[in-house]
Design a protein around this motif. Sequence first.
Motif, PDB file in Angstrom:
ATOM      1  N   HIS A   1       2.693   3.646   4.485  1.00  0.00           N
ATOM      2  CA  HIS A   1       3.407   2.641   5.419  1.00  0.00           C
ATOM      3  C   HIS A   1       3.594   1.226   4.652  1.00  0.00           C
ATOM      4  O   HIS A   1       2.581   0.946   3.378  1.00  0.00           O
ATOM      5  CB  HIS A   1       2.506   2.133   6.523  1.00  0.00           C
ATOM      6  CG  HIS A   1       2.447   3.470   7.385  1.00  0.00           C
ATOM      7  ND1 HIS A   1       3.084   3.337   8.715  1.00  0.00           N
ATOM      8  CD2 HIS A   1       1.686   4.629   7.548  1.00  0.00           C
ATOM      9  CE1 HIS A   1       2.940   4.564   9.345  1.00  0.00           C
ATOM     10  NE2 HIS A   1       2.144   5.261   8.584  1.00  0.00           N
ATOM     11  N   ASN A   2       4.306   0.409   5.021  1.00  0.00           N
ATOM     12  CA  ASN A   2       4.592  -0.784   4.246  1.00  0.00           C
ATOM     13  C   ASN A   2       3.398  -1.869   4.601  1.00  0.00           C
ATOM     14  O   ASN A   2       4.051  -2.568   5.721  1.00  0.00           O
ATOM     15  CB  ASN A   2       6.086  -1.491   4.384  1.00  0.00           C
ATOM     16  CG  ASN A   2       6.922  -0.592   3.642  1.00  0.00           C
ATOM     17  OD1 ASN A   2       6.733  -0.333   2.195  1.00  0.00           O
ATOM     18  ND2 ASN A   2       7.836  -0.103   4.172  1.00  0.00           N
TER      19      ASN A   2
ATOM     20  N   LEU B   1      -1.245  10.706   4.344  1.00  0.00           N
ATOM     21  CA  LEU B   1      -2.136  11.423   3.712  1.00  0.00           C
ATOM     22  C   LEU B   1      -3.396  10.488   3.190  1.00  0.00           C
ATOM     23  O   LEU B   1      -3.631  10.276   2.023  1.00  0.00           O
ATOM     24  CB  LEU B   1      -1.473  12.311   2.519  1.00  0.00           C
ATOM     25  CG  LEU B   1      -2.102  13.602   1.928  1.00  0.00           C
ATOM     26  CD1 LEU B   1      -2.290  14.548   3.110  1.00  0.00           C
ATOM     27  CD2 LEU B   1      -1.360  13.848   0.844  1.00  0.00           C
ATOM     28  N   TYR B   2      -4.037  10.147   4.167  1.00  0.00           N
ATOM     29  CA  TYR B   2      -5.216   9.397   3.770  1.00  0.00           C
ATOM     30  C   TYR B   2      -6.241   9.907   2.753  1.00  0.00           C
ATOM     31  O   TYR B   2      -6.378  11.155   2.765  1.00  0.00           O
ATOM     32  CB  TYR B   2      -6.071   8.800   4.948  1.00  0.00           C
ATOM     33  CG  TYR B   2      -6.855   9.734   5.838  1.00  0.00           C
ATOM     34  CD1 TYR B   2      -8.185   9.864   5.201  1.00  0.00           C
ATOM     35  CD2 TYR B   2      -6.487  10.718   6.740  1.00  0.00           C
ATOM     36  CE1 TYR B   2      -9.338  10.871   5.869  1.00  0.00           C
ATOM     37  CE2 TYR B   2      -7.188  11.710   7.505  1.00  0.00           C
ATOM     38  CZ  TYR B   2      -8.490  11.822   6.972  1.00  0.00           C
ATOM     39  OH  TYR B   2      -9.293  12.602   7.751  1.00  0.00           O
TER      40      TYR B   2
ATOM     41  N   THR C   1       0.791  -1.288  -0.121  1.00  0.00           N
ATOM     42  CA  THR C   1      -0.087  -0.104  -0.052  1.00  0.00           C
ATOM     43  C   THR C   1       0.964   1.203  -0.030  1.00  0.00           C
ATOM     44  O   THR C   1       0.523   2.271  -0.194  1.00  0.00           O
ATOM     45  CB  THR C   1      -0.812   0.052   1.258  1.00  0.00           C
ATOM     46  OG1 THR C   1      -0.047   0.101   2.383  1.00  0.00           O
ATOM     47  CG2 THR C   1      -1.686  -1.332   1.226  1.00  0.00           C
ATOM     48  N   ASN C   2       1.933   1.086   0.132  1.00  0.00           N
ATOM     49  CA  ASN C   2       3.184   2.290   0.346  1.00  0.00           C
ATOM     50  C   ASN C   2       3.202   3.263  -0.870  1.00  0.00           C
ATOM     51  O   ASN C   2       4.143   3.260  -1.529  1.00  0.00           O
ATOM     52  CB  ASN C   2       4.225   1.941   0.512  1.00  0.00           C
ATOM     53  CG  ASN C   2       5.000   3.044   1.378  1.00  0.00           C
ATOM     54  OD1 ASN C   2       4.862   4.181   1.577  1.00  0.00           O
ATOM     55  ND2 ASN C   2       6.241   2.757   1.992  1.00  0.00           N
ATOM     56  N   ASP C   3       1.944   3.796  -1.185  1.00  0.00           N
ATOM     57  CA  ASP C   3       2.004   4.596  -2.369  1.00  0.00           C
ATOM     58  C   ASP C   3       2.660   5.924  -2.325  1.00  0.00           C
ATOM     59  O   ASP C   3       2.343   6.612  -1.345  1.00  0.00           O
ATOM     60  CB  ASP C   3       0.635   4.985  -3.018  1.00  0.00           C
ATOM     61  CG  ASP C   3       0.581   5.677  -4.296  1.00  0.00           C
ATOM     62  OD1 ASP C   3       1.086   6.684  -4.572  1.00  0.00           O
ATOM     63  OD2 ASP C   3      -0.156   4.952  -5.181  1.00  0.00           O
ATOM     64  N   PRO C   4       3.680   6.410  -2.872  1.00  0.00           N
ATOM     65  CA  PRO C   4       4.479   7.760  -2.667  1.00  0.00           C
ATOM     66  C   PRO C   4       3.265   8.813  -2.449  1.00  0.00           C
ATOM     67  O   PRO C   4       3.859   9.827  -1.794  1.00  0.00           O
ATOM     68  CB  PRO C   4       5.213   7.906  -4.004  1.00  0.00           C
ATOM     69  CG  PRO C   4       5.390   6.584  -4.444  1.00  0.00           C
ATOM     70  CD  PRO C   4       4.107   6.015  -4.280  1.00  0.00           C
TER      71      PRO C   4
ATOM     72  N   LYS D   1       6.807  -1.424  13.020  1.00  0.00           N
ATOM     73  CA  LYS D   1       5.910  -1.024  13.951  1.00  0.00           C
ATOM     74  C   LYS D   1       4.929   0.451  13.592  1.00  0.00           C
ATOM     75  O   LYS D   1       5.635   1.202  13.091  1.00  0.00           O
ATOM     76  CB  LYS D   1       6.787  -0.597  15.253  1.00  0.00           C
ATOM     77  CG  LYS D   1       6.095   0.039  16.484  1.00  0.00           C
ATOM     78  CD  LYS D   1       6.976   0.150  17.575  1.00  0.00           C
ATOM     79  CE  LYS D   1       6.417   0.690  18.961  1.00  0.00           C
ATOM     80  NZ  LYS D   1       7.202   0.752  19.922  1.00  0.00           N
ATOM     81  N   GLY D   2       3.863   0.214  13.981  1.00  0.00           N
ATOM     82  CA  GLY D   2       2.779   1.640  13.730  1.00  0.00           C
ATOM     83  C   GLY D   2       2.421   1.563  12.539  1.00  0.00           C
ATOM     84  O   GLY D   2       1.622   2.399  11.909  1.00  0.00           O
ATOM     85  N   GLY D   3       2.324   0.367  11.605  1.00  0.00           N
ATOM     86  CA  GLY D   3       2.089   0.270  10.280  1.00  0.00           C
ATOM     87  C   GLY D   3       0.474   0.513  10.246  1.00  0.00           C
ATOM     88  O   GLY D   3      -0.319   0.048  11.051  1.00  0.00           O
ATOM     89  N   ASN D   4       0.116   1.237   9.229  1.00  0.00           N
ATOM     90  CA  ASN D   4      -1.410   1.669   9.143  1.00  0.00           C
ATOM     91  C   ASN D   4      -1.992   1.695   7.665  1.00  0.00           C
ATOM     92  O   ASN D   4      -1.271   1.852   6.783  1.00  0.00           O
ATOM     93  CB  ASN D   4      -1.339   3.366   9.778  1.00  0.00           C
ATOM     94  CG  ASN D   4      -2.712   3.865   9.693  1.00  0.00           C
ATOM     95  OD1 ASN D   4      -3.614   3.170   9.709  1.00  0.00           O
ATOM     96  ND2 ASN D   4      -2.607   5.187  10.371  1.00  0.00           N
ATOM     97  N   SER D   5      -3.338   1.064   7.750  1.00  0.00           N
ATOM     98  CA  SER D   5      -4.139   1.212   6.500  1.00  0.00           C
ATOM     99  C   SER D   5      -5.196   0.980   7.003  1.00  0.00           C
ATOM    100  O   SER D   5      -5.612   1.437   7.921  1.00  0.00           O
ATOM    101  CB  SER D   5      -3.547  -0.179   5.932  1.00  0.00           C
ATOM    102  OG  SER D   5      -4.126  -0.398   4.732  1.00  0.00           O
TER     103      SER D   5
END
Length: 251
Positions: free
Chosen positions: A230-231, A85-86, A76-79, A111-115
Amino acid sequence: MKKILVLLFSLVSILANAQIGVGAKAPKKAKILFDGTHKMLHEKWQYWNGPRLKASMPIKWEIQNDPVDAGTVVNTNDPAAAGGLYGAADIVTKEEFGDFRLHVEFFIKEKGGNSGVYLQNRYEIQVLDGDTTSHGMAAVINESPSPYYAYNGIGKWNAYDIMFRAAKFKDGKLVEKPMVTMYFNGKKVHKNQKISQVWGGPNSGQDGGNDGGKGITDRPGGLKLQAEGHNVYYRNIWIVPMDIKKADTDF
């Protein structure tokens, strides 16, 4: 009555044949939404055209090797979403759905990965390492406590199995709230959880800008996955469209 019995039998049959948990195989009636390939990513998905969209087609989410098993996954780690910036580079299925049974697997690398997984591009099931609040991991965001105890943790695959019944309307008016039952890594963590609104404002999802998120409409919506810079990886995503007559999503 005969038609109702046929629908009920079909529902029981689908549930009996559908597995839950990491590695669950799709039943015959399922629509595969992501199988790890570029081809399916670009055929089935597009960027969500929300007010904060900064990305442009084609989708920039990378297909990478599965860090645990054979096969490939999407990152999901789009630049365009760097810095959390959701709404800037979220992807949503081109097909829209009403009621459904859904399976999604995710992997958080750091740690702290978010989606986030958005039902009908409205209602978020949170994907957030380290957060045990009602805004945290596996919560029906801001509607339920986080069942953090069921989380496998960083560096491991996790699975959501969801039965969702969309909001119901009569003569254009909301008469029944949306409802969800969910298993997290094979453990039932939400049962017939009602959802009161879309949270996060217009940048979050469909109807988020209507009456502070309370102005839900009867339009179906796609499955959306959130980019937060995030990864966080996804794989094995499938859905069974349904028609759930009774206000009961338990399975």
